[in-house]
Design a protein around this motif. Structure first.
Motif, short mmCIF file in Angstrom:
data_model
loop_
_atom_site.label_atom_id
_atom_site.label_comp_id
_atom_site.label_asym_id
_atom_site.label_seq_id
_atom_site.Cartn_x
_atom_site.Cartn_y
_atom_site.Cartn_z
N LEU A 200 0.40 -5.76 -5.38
CA LEU A 200 -0.69 -4.85 -5.06
C LEU A 200 -1.45 -4.51 -6.34
O LEU A 200 -0.84 -4.26 -7.38
CB LEU A 200 -0.17 -3.56 -4.42
N GLY A 203 -4.07 -0.70 -4.83
CA GLY A 203 -3.85 -0.49 -3.41
C GLY A 203 -4.21 -1.65 -2.51
O GLY A 203 -4.11 -1.53 -1.30
N LYS A 204 -4.62 -2.78 -3.08
CA LYS A 204 -5.01 -3.94 -2.28
C LYS A 204 -4.06 -5.10 -2.53
O LYS A 204 -3.65 -5.35 -3.67
CB LYS A 204 -6.45 -4.37 -2.60
N PHE A 205 -3.73 -5.81 -1.47
CA PHE A 205 -2.83 -6.96 -1.57
C PHE A 205 -3.53 -8.11 -2.27
O PHE A 205 -4.64 -8.50 -1.91
CB PHE A 205 -2.39 -7.37 -0.17
N LEU A 240 5.42 1.36 0.98
CA LEU A 240 4.24 0.56 0.64
C LEU A 240 4.02 -0.56 1.64
O LEU A 240 2.89 -0.84 2.04
CB LEU A 240 4.40 -0.01 -0.78
N SER A 243 2.43 0.66 4.87
CA SER A 243 1.00 0.94 4.77
C SER A 243 0.16 -0.34 4.75
O SER A 243 -1.06 -0.26 4.85
CB SER A 243 0.71 1.75 3.49
N LEU A 244 0.80 -1.49 4.63
CA LEU A 244 0.07 -2.76 4.55
C LEU A 244 0.33 -3.65 5.75
O LEU A 244 0.15 -4.86 5.66
CB LEU A 244 0.47 -3.51 3.26
N LYS A 245 0.75 -3.07 6.86
CA LYS A 245 0.99 -3.88 8.05
C LYS A 245 -0.32 -4.50 8.54
O LYS A 245 -1.34 -3.84 8.64
CB LYS A 245 1.60 -3.02 9.15
N VAL A 247 -1.86 -6.77 6.83
CA VAL A 247 -2.50 -7.35 5.65
C VAL A 247 -1.55 -8.30 4.93
O VAL A 247 -1.92 -9.41 4.57
CB VAL A 247 -2.97 -6.24 4.69
N VAL A 248 -0.32 -7.84 4.73
CA VAL A 248 0.67 -8.67 4.07
C VAL A 248 1.17 -9.73 5.05
O VAL A 248 1.50 -9.42 6.19
CB VAL A 248 1.84 -7.80 3.57
N GLN A 288 -7.70 -11.47 -1.09
CA GLN A 288 -6.93 -11.27 0.14
C GLN A 288 -7.19 -12.37 1.15
O GLN A 288 -6.30 -12.75 1.92
CB GLN A 288 -7.27 -9.91 0.75
#
Length: 329
Positions: A200, A203-205, A240, A243-245, A247-248, A288
């Motif tokens: 990250l 805050g961005k993948f 963490l 919060s990224l469901k 996206v990851v 991303q």
């Protein structure tokens, strides 16, 4: 004698009167004629096309690569190569670009040049990159493009963090044995990071290659939350990931490590996409979307332009350098 002079004067005056009388009809006829018509000839071979952009933001950035430049570093005249090496992202304080008529070393006379004036921090302690904070004391990277020794072919492996050492372990070892270089490898201070770790940045993948790239620029903080390091690290990593469901990308592993990076907001380099200004967020969004993968439909790449070169190309706004994104050929 006087009679002869009078005769000559009368004859001269008579000639002048006769000449004016002859010119008057010509002037009258010229003024009575209609003005001549102007013929317009259309030259399609010389036609030019002018277009107006729909929005100013759509205009490309015109990098100045033709003007000759001169440089001053801390008010002293220096070659551009010296400024290129001396001016960094962390020591630059002020930049100005002026138009001047100067004499260059390879010219015989004065000419119009762009004078690049750089003012840098002279305090050596303040001129270096600030110390990286976070729970990580050291780390190593692996992956990237390499050549297979057996086949001789170029291959690419995803860039990832290979090992890391926690700051608590480093501080504990330093208290016991004194000064310790992070490059040393005592047993127990270095830990292996799983290959499926999530990265990250602000805050961005992002892929691991992006975090490694920004690590040499404006990375302020770096933390590693590996569930293998204890309950607290496992809880941080789980929060963490929740919060990224969406996206990851999914993984077979139920517990994954998370590497978190944070940048300095006040020293942001320019970001250019194919000659147009864009933002860091747009660049991270492209990361991303896997736009910089070798398997992408339209492969792209990015590289960093040092501050002196960025100022030469884009003016004072390039004082912190520039990240240039372009299509891979």
């Amino acid at each position: 004698m006087r009679k002869i002079q009078n005769v000559i004067r009368k004859s001269t005056l008579t000639r002048i009167i006769l000449l004016l009388a002859a010119l008057v009809p010509g002037l009258w006829s010229a003024s009575a004629q209609e003005p001549g018509q102007v013929e317009a000839v259309l030259r399609f071979d010389q036609a030019q096309r002018d277009t107006v952009a729909d929005a100013p933001a759509a205009l490309p950035v015109l990098a100045d690569t033709t003007s000759r430049v001169a440089c001053k570093l801390n008010r002293r005249r220096v070659p551009f190569s010296d400024a290129y090496d001396a001016v960094t992202l962390w020591n630059v304080r002020r930049v100005k670009v002026k138009r001047r008529c100067m004499r260059l070393s390879d010219s015989t006379g004065r000419e119009q040049v762009r004078l690049l004036k750089f003012l840098t921090e002279r305090n050596r302690r303040k001129a270096v990159a600030p110390h990286l904070v976070g729970n990580v004391a050291g780390y190593t990277w692996t992956g990237g493009e390499a050549t297979d020794r057996r086949t001789g072919r170029r291959r690419y492996e995803p860039v990832r963090m290979n090992t890391y050492s926690l700051r608590v372990d480093y501080d504990s070892l330093r208290r016991r044995v004194g000064y310790v270089q992070v490059s040393w490898e005592p047993e127990g201070i270095w830990r292996g990071l799983p290959k499926d770790a999530v990265y990250l940045l602000d805050g961005k993948f992002v892929p691991g290659a992006v975090l490694r790239f920004i690590e040499g620029l404006t990375l302020r903080r770096l933390d590693v939350w590996n569930p293998a390091d204890g309950v607290e690290a496992a809880a941080r990593a789980s929060a963490l990931l929740d919060s990224l469901k969406g996206v990851v990308p999914p993984s077979a592993a139920a517990r994954r490590a998370v590497v978190v990076g944070e940048t300095y907001p006040e020293r942001v380099p320019l970001v250019l996409l194919d000659g147009h200004f864009t933002t860091v967020d747009a660049w991270l969004a492209m990361c991303q979307a896997n736009a910089f993968s070798t398997s992408a439909e339209v492969p792209m790449y990015y590289y960093y332009i040092l501050p002196a070169e960025a100022v030469r190309l884009y003016g004072p706004r390039g004082r912190y350098g520039a990240v240039y994104i372009d299509l891979a050929e």
